[in-house]
Design a protein around this motif. Structure first.
Motif, mmCIF file in Angstrom:
data_model
loop_
_atom_site.group_PDB
_atom_site.id
_atom_site.type_symbol
_atom_site.label_atom_id
_atom_site.label_comp_id
_atom_site.label_asym_id
_atom_site.label_seq_id
_atom_site.Cartn_x
_atom_site.Cartn_y
_atom_site.Cartn_z
ATOM 1 N N PHE A 12 3.133 17.963 -21.526
ATOM 2 C CA PHE A 12 3.860 17.294 -22.605
ATOM 3 C C PHE A 12 2.905 16.540 -23.537
ATOM 4 C CE2 PHE A 12 7.976 17.826 -20.352
ATOM 5 C CZ PHE A 12 8.745 18.215 -21.442
ATOM 6 N N GLU A 13 1.854 15.954 -22.973
ATOM 7 C CA GLU A 13 0.873 15.251 -23.805
ATOM 8 C C GLU A 13 0.226 16.204 -24.807
ATOM 9 O OE1 GLU A 13 -2.051 13.110 -21.623
ATOM 10 O OE2 GLU A 13 -0.630 11.683 -20.764
ATOM 11 N N ALA A 14 -0.025 17.448 -24.357
ATOM 12 C CA ALA A 14 -0.647 18.440 -25.238
ATOM 13 C C ALA A 14 0.286 18.865 -26.373
ATOM 14 C CB ALA A 14 -1.066 19.660 -24.427
ATOM 15 N N GLU A 15 1.594 18.770 -26.135
ATOM 16 C CA GLU A 15 2.576 19.207 -27.130
ATOM 17 C C GLU A 15 3.134 18.070 -27.969
ATOM 18 O OE1 GLU A 15 3.315 22.358 -27.716
ATOM 19 O OE2 GLU A 15 1.977 23.044 -26.124
ATOM 20 N N THR A 16 2.981 16.816 -27.492
ATOM 21 C CA THR A 16 3.644 15.673 -28.132
ATOM 22 C C THR A 16 2.629 14.646 -28.639
ATOM 23 O OG1 THR A 16 5.407 15.985 -26.484
ATOM 24 C CG2 THR A 16 5.482 13.972 -27.816
ATOM 25 N N PRO A 17 2.374 14.596 -29.934
ATOM 26 C CA PRO A 17 1.427 13.612 -30.493
ATOM 27 C C PRO A 17 1.829 12.170 -30.175
ATOM 28 C CG PRO A 17 1.969 15.292 -32.122
ATOM 29 C CD PRO A 17 2.902 15.497 -30.970
ATOM 30 N N GLU A 18 3.141 11.913 -30.112
ATOM 31 C CA GLU A 18 3.612 10.547 -29.834
ATOM 32 C C GLU A 18 3.175 10.067 -28.452
ATOM 33 O OE1 GLU A 18 6.635 12.392 -32.683
ATOM 34 O OE2 GLU A 18 5.386 13.015 -30.989
ATOM 35 N N LEU A 19 2.999 11.003 -27.507
ATOM 36 C CA LEU A 19 2.504 10.636 -26.174
ATOM 37 C C LEU A 19 1.009 10.377 -26.201
ATOM 38 C CD1 LEU A 19 4.311 13.021 -23.627
ATOM 39 C CD2 LEU A 19 4.467 10.529 -23.732
ATOM 40 N N SER A 20 0.261 11.257 -26.855
ATOM 41 C CA SER A 20 -1.192 11.124 -26.880
ATOM 42 C C SER A 20 -1.661 9.900 -27.658
ATOM 43 C CB SER A 20 -1.833 12.394 -27.460
ATOM 44 O OG SER A 20 -1.281 12.696 -28.724
ATOM 45 N N ASN A 21 -0.863 9.465 -28.662
ATOM 46 C CA ASN A 21 -1.277 8.279 -29.417
ATOM 47 C C ASN A 21 -0.657 6.984 -28.889
ATOM 48 O OD1 ASN A 21 1.355 8.078 -30.466
ATOM 49 N ND2 ASN A 21 0.839 9.178 -32.359
ATOM 50 N N GLY A 22 0.144 7.080 -27.818
ATOM 51 C CA GLY A 22 0.668 5.889 -27.162
ATOM 52 C C GLY A 22 1.959 5.343 -27.735
ATOM 53 N N ALA A 23 2.541 6.021 -28.723
ATOM 54 C CA ALA A 23 3.801 5.549 -29.309
ATOM 55 C C ALA A 23 4.962 5.732 -28.333
ATOM 56 C CB ALA A 23 4.086 6.294 -30.608
ATOM 57 N N VAL A 24 4.835 6.732 -27.456
ATOM 58 C CA VAL A 24 5.827 6.990 -26.410
ATOM 59 C C VAL A 24 5.078 7.082 -25.085
ATOM 60 C CG1 VAL A 24 7.528 8.631 -25.502
ATOM 61 C CG2 VAL A 24 7.402 8.202 -27.957
ATOM 62 N N ILE A 25 5.639 6.503 -24.034
ATOM 63 C CA ILE A 25 4.995 6.569 -22.719
ATOM 64 C C ILE A 25 5.973 7.134 -21.684
ATOM 65 C CG2 ILE A 25 3.321 4.722 -23.112
ATOM 66 C CD1 ILE A 25 5.151 2.807 -21.676
ATOM 67 N N ILE A 26 5.414 7.854 -20.730
ATOM 68 C CA ILE A 26 6.215 8.378 -19.625
ATOM 69 C C ILE A 26 6.213 7.335 -18.511
ATOM 70 C CG2 ILE A 26 6.326 10.145 -17.819
ATOM 71 C CD1 ILE A 26 5.201 12.135 -19.831
ATOM 72 N N LYS A 27 7.385 6.848 -18.156
ATOM 73 C CA LYS A 27 7.508 5.793 -17.150
ATOM 74 C C LYS A 27 7.620 6.348 -15.727
ATOM 75 C CE LYS A 27 8.086 1.892 -17.783
ATOM 76 N NZ LYS A 27 7.143 0.741 -17.770
ATOM 77 N N ALA A 28 8.257 7.498 -15.581
ATOM 78 C CA ALA A 28 8.435 8.063 -14.242
ATOM 79 C C ALA A 28 8.728 9.555 -14.349
ATOM 80 C CB ALA A 28 9.575 7.357 -13.514
ATOM 81 N N ILE A 29 8.320 10.285 -13.296
ATOM 82 C CA ILE A 29 8.601 11.717 -13.203
ATOM 83 C C ILE A 29 9.067 12.029 -11.785
ATOM 84 C CG2 ILE A 29 7.636 14.050 -13.253
ATOM 85 C CD1 ILE A 29 5.646 13.155 -15.324
ATOM 86 N N ALA A 30 10.129 12.787 -11.673
ATOM 87 C CA ALA A 30 10.582 13.315 -10.388
ATOM 88 C C ALA A 30 10.626 14.830 -10.545
ATOM 89 C CB ALA A 30 11.955 12.766 -10.028
ATOM 90 N N ARG A 31 9.935 15.524 -9.643
ATOM 91 C CA ARG A 31 9.806 16.971 -9.840
ATOM 92 C C ARG A 31 9.993 17.757 -8.551
ATOM 93 N NH1 ARG A 31 4.503 20.521 -11.667
ATOM 94 N NH2 ARG A 31 5.679 22.379 -12.269
ATOM 95 N N GLU A 32 10.748 18.837 -8.650
ATOM 96 C CA GLU A 32 10.807 19.860 -7.619
ATOM 97 C C GLU A 32 10.331 21.128 -8.308
ATOM 98 O OE1 GLU A 32 14.583 19.987 -5.627
ATOM 99 O OE2 GLU A 32 14.360 17.940 -4.840
ATOM 100 N N ALA A 33 9.021 21.372 -8.168
ATOM 101 C CA ALA A 33 8.334 22.404 -8.946
ATOM 102 C C ALA A 33 9.029 23.765 -8.869
ATOM 103 C CB ALA A 33 6.890 22.527 -8.464
ATOM 104 N N GLY A 34 9.180 24.366 -10.044
ATOM 105 C CA GLY A 34 9.791 25.686 -10.141
ATOM 106 C C GLY A 34 11.290 25.665 -10.284
#
Length: 386
Positions: A240-262
């Motif tokens: 998502f960081e690679a696709e979302t400039p707002e993440l890479s520049n710090g305007a938006v942050i990911i607080k938590a992730i829950a994943r069941e891969a696939g």
């Protein structure tokens, strides 16, 4: 003795292709020559050093002696033999002194004759005769030491290069598959994508390009291995960081992730700038950003929600797309009882309990799904976010 054209060609190739500094290889050659010289002509306790000029082929040998006095050494062999710990001329006696060795030591008064301001423990260097014929054994020793030093220097260089990329997404080519594990050609090192770090159901072919999260760089006697993962929550975050400039520049942050891969993931995001829609930033115009990430993850479903410091609101968002009737929270126990209507029960619980399970993992709360009448339908315990 040396083919300068070949040596300089090798030095240049190692530096340009493999990234091993030229000075490091010359140091390895000098160390090898000193080792070979000492093995063939040296005496016990001698310190031999060598300088090698790759441009002229000139080799110079030196003997190093350490400046000492009677506070550093003893001249009494009987005294040393009584101390079981003193097994060589450089082993310490109980008082810290060693047995004097004229090949290793130089008395302070003698050192002053060579250098007026010589100090204790200083090294005094003496040039010694160069030998043109090192012998078969010495030549083999030199070759082995040079190869060892080259391997060590290359390993250090590889660790330094990939160590900087730890925690990032890397790309390589599938080299081979063994017992479910995938070995990835990363150029100067081999990446290992273990079976348990792969996305369930995905298949790769030899020579196929693969992207993965580099979570650890490991050194082993067989070389440097790069530990890769495609199932790690951080892989999703970095995509998502690679696709979302707002993440890479710090305007938006990911607080938590829950994943069941696939299968499915939930991401909680927060906007630092109130003028930005954090969910919309990750979804992208017409869903192009989230679609790109889902494509890399072989169609894994992704729920993006807005993070909230208010437990009720956060839990409600985490259980989406289900509509919630009521939530009762117990902040001391970090648990919540959630009431849903009959037509929303399957959405709230999810297939095999997946939706409520991911919601509990995302929020860190124990979630109890109940019907309107209070009948318990599903319970999901919280678990630490990876």
């Amino acid at each position: 003795m040396f083919d300068l054209k070949v040596i300089n060609s090798v030095l240049n190739e190692l530096e340009e292709v493999r990234g091993i500094p030229r000075a490091s290889i010359i140091e390895a050659i000098e160390s090898a020559l000193a080792t070979a010289y000492k093995k063939e002509y040296g005496k016990k306790g001698q310190i031999i050093r060598t300088t090698f000029d790759p441009n002229t082929g000139e080799t110079h040998f030196f003997q190093v002696k350490i400046v000492v006095d009677d506070s550093r050494v003893t001249f009494n062999e009987d005294e040393e033999s009584k101390d079981a710990s003193a097994s060589s001329e450089t082993d310490s006696l109980k008082d810290g002194r060693v047995l004097y060795n004229p090949e290793h030591h130089l008395l302070l008064e003698d050192a002053h004759k060579i250098k007026k301001d010589a100090q204790l423990d200083e090294e005094i260097i003496f040039p010694i005769e160069s030998k043109g014929d090192y012998g078969r054994i010495a030549a083999q020793t030199a070759k082995q030491v040079i190869m060892q030093k080259i391997r060590e220097a290359e390993k250090t260089s590889v660790v330094a290069e990939f160590g900087k990329r730890e925690g990032e997404i890397v790309t390589g080519m599938v080299q081979r598959m063994e017992r479910g594990n995938i070995f990835v050609d990363m150029g100067r090192a081999t990446g290992l994508l273990p079976y348990e770090e792969q996305i369930p159901g995905e298949r790769f072919s030899q020579g196929e390009r693969v992207r993965a999260y580099l979570y650890r760089v490991e050194e082993s006697p067989r070389g440097v291995f790069l530990r890769l993962s495609r199932s790690h929550p951080k892989f999703l975050e970095k995509l998502f960081e690679a696709e979302t400039p707002e993440l890479s520049n710090g305007a938006v942050i990911i607080k938590a992730i829950a994943r069941e891969a696939g299968y499915r993931s939930k991401i909680a995001v927060l906007a630092v700038d109130n003028h930005i829609d954090p969910v919309g930033a990750l979804v992208g115009q017409r869903g192009v950003r989230v679609s790109t990430v889902m494509s890399e993850l072989r169609g894994e479903k992704i729920d993006i929600i807005e993070w909230s410091a208010e437990p009720k609101k956060f839990i409600e968002e985490a259980l989406s797309p289900a509509k919630i009737l009521n939530i009762v929270v117990d902040e001391t126990q970090m648990s919540a009882v959630v009431n849903v209507s009959e037509d929303q029960q399957s959405l709230a619980i999810g297939k095999g309990g997946q939706n409520v399970r991911l919601a509990a993992k995302l929020t860190g709360w124990r979630i109890d799904i109940q019907s309107v009448k209070g009948k318990e339908l599903a319970v999901a315990e919280s678990s630490p976010i990876e």
